[in-house]
Design a protein around this motif. Sequence first.
Motif, PDB file in Angstrom:
ATOM      1  N   ASP A  46      38.565 -21.118   7.770  1.00  0.00           N
ATOM      2  CA  ASP A  46      37.545 -20.117   8.102  1.00  0.00           C
ATOM      3  C   ASP A  46      36.484 -19.978   7.018  1.00  0.00           C
ATOM      4  O   ASP A  46      36.163 -18.876   6.552  1.00  0.00           O
ATOM      5  N   LEU A  47      35.926 -21.107   6.625  1.00  0.00           N
ATOM      6  CA  LEU A  47      34.826 -21.126   5.671  1.00  0.00           C
ATOM      7  C   LEU A  47      33.505 -21.218   6.432  1.00  0.00           C
ATOM      8  O   LEU A  47      33.436 -21.850   7.485  1.00  0.00           O
ATOM      9  N   THR A  48      32.454 -20.631   5.881  1.00  0.00           N
ATOM     10  CA  THR A  48      31.139 -20.690   6.515  1.00  0.00           C
ATOM     11  C   THR A  48      30.232 -21.618   5.717  1.00  0.00           C
ATOM     12  O   THR A  48      30.099 -21.468   4.494  1.00  0.00           O
ATOM     13  N   VAL A  49      29.622 -22.568   6.400  1.00  0.00           N
ATOM     14  CA  VAL A  49      28.729 -23.515   5.737  1.00  0.00           C
ATOM     15  C   VAL A  49      27.469 -22.792   5.277  1.00  0.00           C
ATOM     16  O   VAL A  49      26.817 -22.081   6.049  1.00  0.00           O
ATOM     17  N   THR A  69      30.991 -20.599   2.063  1.00  0.00           N
ATOM     18  CA  THR A  69      31.220 -19.248   1.569  1.00  0.00           C
ATOM     19  C   THR A  69      32.508 -18.699   2.157  1.00  0.00           C
ATOM     20  O   THR A  69      32.905 -19.040   3.278  1.00  0.00           O
ATOM     21  N   LYS A  70      33.155 -17.845   1.357  1.00  0.00           N
ATOM     22  CA  LYS A  70      34.341 -17.122   1.781  1.00  0.00           C
ATOM     23  C   LYS A  70      34.331 -15.791   1.048  1.00  0.00           C
ATOM     24  O   LYS A  70      34.237 -15.763  -0.193  1.00  0.00           O
ATOM     25  N   ASP A  71      34.378 -14.705   1.808  1.00  0.00           N
ATOM     26  CA  ASP A  71      34.359 -13.359   1.216  1.00  0.00           C
ATOM     27  C   ASP A  71      33.169 -13.182   0.268  1.00  0.00           C
ATOM     28  O   ASP A  71      33.305 -12.692  -0.866  1.00  0.00           O
ATOM     29  N   ASP A  72      32.014 -13.645   0.733  1.00  0.00           N
ATOM     30  CA  ASP A  72      30.735 -13.468   0.016  1.00  0.00           C
ATOM     31  C   ASP A  72      30.636 -14.254  -1.285  1.00  0.00           C
ATOM     32  O   ASP A  72      29.742 -13.993  -2.102  1.00  0.00           O
ATOM     33  N   LYS A  73      31.525 -15.216  -1.495  1.00  0.00           N
ATOM     34  CA  LYS A  73      31.421 -16.095  -2.660  1.00  0.00           C
ATOM     35  C   LYS A  73      31.198 -17.529  -2.191  1.00  0.00           C
ATOM     36  O   LYS A  73      31.696 -17.928  -1.144  1.00  0.00           O
ATOM     37  N   THR A  74      30.457 -18.284  -2.981  1.00  0.00           N
ATOM     38  CA  THR A  74      30.067 -19.640  -2.591  1.00  0.00           C
ATOM     39  C   THR A  74      30.818 -20.669  -3.424  1.00  0.00           C
ATOM     40  O   THR A  74      30.970 -20.516  -4.641  1.00  0.00           O
ATOM     41  N   ASP A  93      27.875 -22.874  10.420  1.00  0.00           N
ATOM     42  CA  ASP A  93      29.106 -23.363  11.057  1.00  0.00           C
ATOM     43  C   ASP A  93      30.321 -22.790  10.341  1.00  0.00           C
ATOM     44  O   ASP A  93      30.334 -22.669   9.110  1.00  0.00           O
ATOM     45  N   VAL A  94      31.362 -22.469  11.100  1.00  0.00           N
ATOM     46  CA  VAL A  94      32.635 -22.041  10.532  1.00  0.00           C
ATOM     47  C   VAL A  94      33.594 -23.218  10.627  1.00  0.00           C
ATOM     48  O   VAL A  94      33.765 -23.798  11.705  1.00  0.00           O
ATOM     49  N   ILE A  95      34.197 -23.573   9.512  1.00  0.00           N
ATOM     50  CA  ILE A  95      34.979 -24.809   9.453  1.00  0.00           C
ATOM     51  C   ILE A  95      36.337 -24.593   8.785  1.00  0.00           C
ATOM     52  O   ILE A  95      36.525 -23.654   8.018  1.00  0.00           O
ATOM     53  N   ASN A  96      37.257 -25.494   9.098  1.00  0.00           N
ATOM     54  CA  ASN A  96      38.493 -25.673   8.346  1.00  0.00           C
ATOM     55  C   ASN A  96      38.399 -27.009   7.633  1.00  0.00           C
ATOM     56  O   ASN A  96      37.809 -27.971   8.152  1.00  0.00           O
ATOM     57  N   CYS A  97      38.976 -27.116   6.443  1.00  0.00           N
ATOM     58  CA  CYS A  97      38.927 -28.346   5.660  1.00  0.00           C
ATOM     59  C   CYS A  97      40.294 -28.689   5.100  1.00  0.00           C
ATOM     60  O   CYS A  97      41.122 -27.804   4.862  1.00  0.00           O
ATOM     61  N   GLU A  98      40.522 -29.970   4.852  1.00  0.00           N
ATOM     62  CA  GLU A  98      41.657 -30.446   4.073  1.00  0.00           C
ATOM     63  C   GLU A  98      41.150 -31.421   3.028  1.00  0.00           C
ATOM     64  O   GLU A  98      40.101 -32.046   3.201  1.00  0.00           O
ATOM     65  N   GLY A  99      41.899 -31.556   1.949  1.00  0.00           N
ATOM     66  CA  GLY A  99      41.514 -32.513   0.925  1.00  0.00           C
ATOM     67  C   GLY A  99      42.359 -32.363  -0.320  1.00  0.00           C
ATOM     68  O   GLY A  99      43.374 -31.662  -0.320  1.00  0.00           O
ATOM     69  N   ILE A 143      37.209 -33.525  -0.188  1.00  0.00           N
ATOM     70  CA  ILE A 143      37.549 -33.189   1.194  1.00  0.00           C
ATOM     71  C   ILE A 143      37.779 -34.456   2.022  1.00  0.00           C
ATOM     72  O   ILE A 143      36.999 -35.408   1.960  1.00  0.00           O
ATOM     73  N   THR A 144      38.849 -34.432   2.829  1.00  0.00           N
ATOM     74  CA  THR A 144      39.194 -35.589   3.655  1.00  0.00           C
ATOM     75  C   THR A 144      39.124 -35.308   5.154  1.00  0.00           C
ATOM     76  O   THR A 144      39.096 -36.239   5.944  1.00  0.00           O
ATOM     77  N   THR A 145      39.117 -34.038   5.558  1.00  0.00           N
ATOM     78  CA  THR A 145      38.904 -33.689   6.961  1.00  0.00           C
ATOM     79  C   THR A 145      38.086 -32.406   7.040  1.00  0.00           C
ATOM     80  O   THR A 145      38.241 -31.513   6.221  1.00  0.00           O
ATOM     81  N   VAL A 146      37.214 -32.356   8.040  1.00  0.00           N
ATOM     82  CA  VAL A 146      36.436 -31.151   8.349  1.00  0.00           C
ATOM     83  C   VAL A 146      36.490 -30.931   9.849  1.00  0.00           C
ATOM     84  O   VAL A 146      36.223 -31.852  10.627  1.00  0.00           O
ATOM     85  N   THR A 147      36.842 -29.722  10.255  1.00  0.00           N
ATOM     86  CA  THR A 147      36.879 -29.367  11.666  1.00  0.00           C
ATOM     87  C   THR A 147      36.009 -28.142  11.888  1.00  0.00           C
ATOM     88  O   THR A 147      36.216 -27.101  11.254  1.00  0.00           O
ATOM     89  N   VAL A 148      35.028 -28.265  12.780  1.00  0.00           N
ATOM     90  CA  VAL A 148      34.175 -27.126  13.120  1.00  0.00           C
ATOM     91  C   VAL A 148      34.885 -26.299  14.175  1.00  0.00           C
ATOM     92  O   VAL A 148      35.356 -26.815  15.188  1.00  0.00           O
ATOM     93  N   LYS A 149      34.949 -25.004  13.940  1.00  0.00           N
ATOM     94  CA  LYS A 149      35.672 -24.114  14.861  1.00  0.00           C
ATOM     95  C   LYS A 149      34.756 -23.685  16.018  1.00  0.00           C
ATOM     96  O   LYS A 149      33.549 -23.720  15.919  1.00  0.00           O
TER      97      LYS A 149
END
Length: 258
Positions: A169-172, A202-207, A234-240, A252-258
């Motif tokens: 739940d990160l925001t680009v 961004t997450k919780d107003d931090k970049t 965009d709101v995304i989930n990531c792995e890496g 980062i190795t995967t990005v999924t747009v929610k």
Amino acid sequence: MKKNALTALLLCAGMALAGCSNNAPATDSGAATTETAANPSAKSEGVMTYQEYMDAELESEVTIEAYVQAKQSWWEDKATIYAQDGDGAYFIYNAAVSEDLYEQLTEGTKIKVKGFKTEWSGEVEIAEGAEVEVVEGDTWVAKATDVTDLLANEEELIKHQNEFVQFKDLTVAPAQEGSEEAFLYNYDGSGEEGNDLYFNVTKDDKTYTFVVESYLTGTETDVYKAVKELKVGDVINCEGFLYWYEGANPHITTVTVK
């Protein structure tokens, strides 16, 4: 920012001459589930536990056993590897690895590594020239650890350095102030297709700044293509892999747009 940028021209030329391809981990979220090791933290005689490795002084000789999670690059008998056991993870930089041995280092393969522990801009690693051998038997691939809630807490986040992790739940955010572009080629926008991709979230107003490391996940990988399609908002989930460069610098190795 990455150490490999210092030798980028040599590495790129080497990959072309040697016919090497980028070696990316599984691209589907949750796909890293292969697990046959009864105890991925078990060590052979004379091999350090993860805690003993972390407690060892910098520049001291270390011997570890872990499981290959991803291969970042190979050139002139030097390989850079992400490895992990049940307790923590290791970044093995430019180890002495022949091309034949490199081909054996598939995801999940157990290896024994002997070298020297060093640190570079906050990244704890096993230094250039380490010896690597395959340990026959068990295989193991780590599941991603969710560290989203630790992003703002570097003291806790760094305990997961080099691990395979996930963020939810990160925001680009804009890649540069005043821009609507969602990514840059290289950290300063000086690159081109084939270079690393840098993007802000961004997450919780931090970049935070994340990276698609081109040696690890090149232009033909799903994640490289996905980041190029991102839009601000965009709101995304990531792995890496939780690489460290003067702070968290996830590869980062995967990005999924929610």
